[in-house]
Design a protein around this motif. Structure first.
Motif, mmCIF file in Angstrom:
data_model
loop_
_atom_site.group_PDB
_atom_site.id
_atom_site.type_symbol
_atom_site.label_atom_id
_atom_site.label_comp_id
_atom_site.label_asym_id
_atom_site.label_seq_id
_atom_site.Cartn_x
_atom_site.Cartn_y
_atom_site.Cartn_z
ATOM 1 N N GLU A 119 -20.585 36.048 61.288
ATOM 2 C CA GLU A 119 -19.247 35.906 61.872
ATOM 3 C C GLU A 119 -18.885 37.156 62.669
ATOM 4 O O GLU A 119 -19.179 38.278 62.244
ATOM 5 N N ASP A 146 -15.730 34.311 66.726
ATOM 6 C CA ASP A 146 -15.389 33.163 65.869
ATOM 7 C C ASP A 146 -13.891 33.052 65.609
ATOM 8 O O ASP A 146 -13.355 31.944 65.543
ATOM 9 N N ARG A 147 -13.219 34.157 65.422
ATOM 10 C CA ARG A 147 -11.778 34.132 65.201
ATOM 11 C C ARG A 147 -11.186 35.484 65.598
ATOM 12 O O ARG A 147 -11.920 36.451 65.847
ATOM 13 N N VAL A 151 -15.490 38.872 64.327
ATOM 14 C CA VAL A 151 -14.028 38.832 64.312
ATOM 15 C C VAL A 151 -13.499 39.843 65.321
ATOM 16 O O VAL A 151 -13.821 41.033 65.243
ATOM 17 N N LEU A 205 -12.529 35.307 72.294
ATOM 18 C CA LEU A 205 -12.948 34.058 71.660
ATOM 19 C C LEU A 205 -13.733 33.191 72.636
ATOM 20 O O LEU A 205 -14.688 32.501 72.244
ATOM 21 N N LYS A 234 -9.626 27.977 68.520
ATOM 22 C CA LYS A 234 -10.077 28.947 67.528
ATOM 23 C C LYS A 234 -8.870 29.698 66.942
ATOM 24 O O LYS A 234 -7.908 29.991 67.653
ATOM 25 N N PRO A 235 -8.924 30.018 65.653
ATOM 26 C CA PRO A 235 -7.740 30.604 65.000
ATOM 27 C C PRO A 235 -7.534 32.077 65.351
ATOM 28 O O PRO A 235 -8.490 32.844 65.493
ATOM 29 N N LYS A 268 -5.177 34.994 63.676
ATOM 30 C CA LYS A 268 -4.276 35.336 62.568
ATOM 31 C C LYS A 268 -3.351 36.465 62.985
ATOM 32 O O LYS A 268 -3.796 37.485 63.511
#
Length: 380
Positions: A57, A81-82, A59, A76, A199-200, A202
């Motif tokens: 992953e 991935d996020r 980030v 992204l 894609k998220p 946060k």
């Protein structure tokens, strides 16, 4: 393994920077913004490591105003991935950014943290080193090549230094900052740009991370660099040679001679000033008279002038002039700190070349004068 990549939103490299009228910073209103180029390289390297099977992953993290989401979307679209957006309405100095990334690392527990070696807006080159120090992780800065050994859990990094390349082996987890020649970042394709929208990302706050944003540094003023004088267009090669020979050379040497050692006289004059002030204080205490301090810069200019005077007297064959010429040829390089510098110093070569030219010109002048005097005697 998880890789955390810090990406920064900066003024696009192709935009001409404008300083705010109140000189508190750079004007970013209605200015094109983009991802910091060094951060793009860091993200690209993380994606290549993932594609090689060494990570699961990637980030992307950005810290700043709501517009940083656009920068994260770009990351992204490249393949991260996020994303994580730490909301902040003001810009922070490197130590605060490092504290935020340290808190995120404690939460995310990555095996690698990638950062660009510096941002093109402030050129601090500090955040990566500070993150490594706060985490207690090994660091490899200015990386131009990264090779991972997943079994032995270490990374081999070639880093660019002044003398060439230096190869380091660092245990994982580690912090790596990327240099220009590490890779060529990919372009985001249209399908990936569409996928990036789903894609998220946060959102987090400084309160969530419990980071102290107090800073001990205050930016007093931001000003534009001085504008360079415009060049001159010459009409012929002969005119160019004439300007280089007569104007450029004279201006350059005058700068070296009178401006190169600054307002206070430069390194050697500073040392000389301490000695002169000490001698002054010693004499004042012995003579019971307060003597004024000697201006070292004025003394330097006086010595340069005396070199010319000594040269003139030397030409007419006076012993005193010869003494001045020899003495100040030795003293002047000391004042300019020439003896303490090597051939790589910018003052070294022009200084000795000029002294050689002066000496040669004096000898030529003396030989012509001797011939004239001899011809006059023959005429008599």
């Amino acid at each position: 393994m998880k890789i955390l990549v810090a990406v920064k939103r900066v003024v696009d490299y192709a935009v001409k920077i404008r300083v705010k009228p109140d000189k508190t910073g750079v004007d970013t209103q209605n200015v094109k913004m983009s991802m910091n180029p060094f951060c793009e390289i860091a993200l690209e390297e993380a994606l290549r490591i993932k594609e090689a099977g060494f990570a699961k992953e990637v980030v992307a993290v950005s810290i700043g105003p709501p517009q940083c989401v656009d920068t994260l979307r770009t990351g992204l679209a490249m393949g991260a991935d996020r994303g994580i957006h730490v909301e902040a309405n003001s810009s922070f100095l490197p130590l605060t950014i490092a504290k935020i990334l340290k808190s995120l690392a404690d939460v995310e527990n990555p095996g690698l943290i990638f950062l660009g070696k510096q941002a093109i807006d402030d050129d601090c080159n500090q955040t990566g080193q500070m993150v490594a120090a706060l985490l207690g992780w090994p660091q490899a800065t200015f990386a131009s090549k990264v090779v991972l050994d997943k079994d032995k859990q270490f990374a081999t990094v070639d880093r660019e230094v002044d003398g060439g390349l230096e190869t380091l082996s660092v245990d994982l987890p580690a912090v790596i900052t990327t240099d220009l020649r590490l890779n060529q970042p990919r372009y985001a394709t249209l399908p990936n740009i569409m996928k990036a929208k789903s894609k998220p990302i946060k959102k987090m706050t400084l309160e969530d991370l419990k980071v102290d944003i107090k800073s001990d540094i205050e930016i007093v003023e931001v000003t534009e660099p001085k504008k360079r004088k415009s060049g001159v267009i010459v009409s012929s090669v002969d005119e160019l040679i004439d300007k280089l020979k007569n104007e450029a050379h004279a201006s350059l040497w005058n700068y070296y001679r009178f401006s190169g050692f600054g307002v206070d006289g430069g390194p050697a004059a500073k040392k000389l000033a301490l000695k002169l002030n000490l001698a002054n204080a010693n004499l004042s205490s012995r003579l019971w008279v307060t003597l004024s301090n000697i201006e070292v810069r004025q003394a330097s200019v006086t010595i340069v002038s005396l070199i010319a005077i000594g040269g003139v007297i030397f030409v007419i064959r006076k012993i005193f002039g010869a003494y001045l010429a020899v003495y100040f040829t030795i003293v002047s390089p000391i004042l300019y700190d020439i003896y303490n510098n090597g051939p790589e110093d910018r003052y070294f070569s022009p200084f000795w070349i000029e002294l050689f030219k002066i000496s040669l010109q004096l000898q030529i002048f003396r030989s012509y004068k001797a011939k004239i005097m001899q011809s006059m005697r023959m005429d008599e």
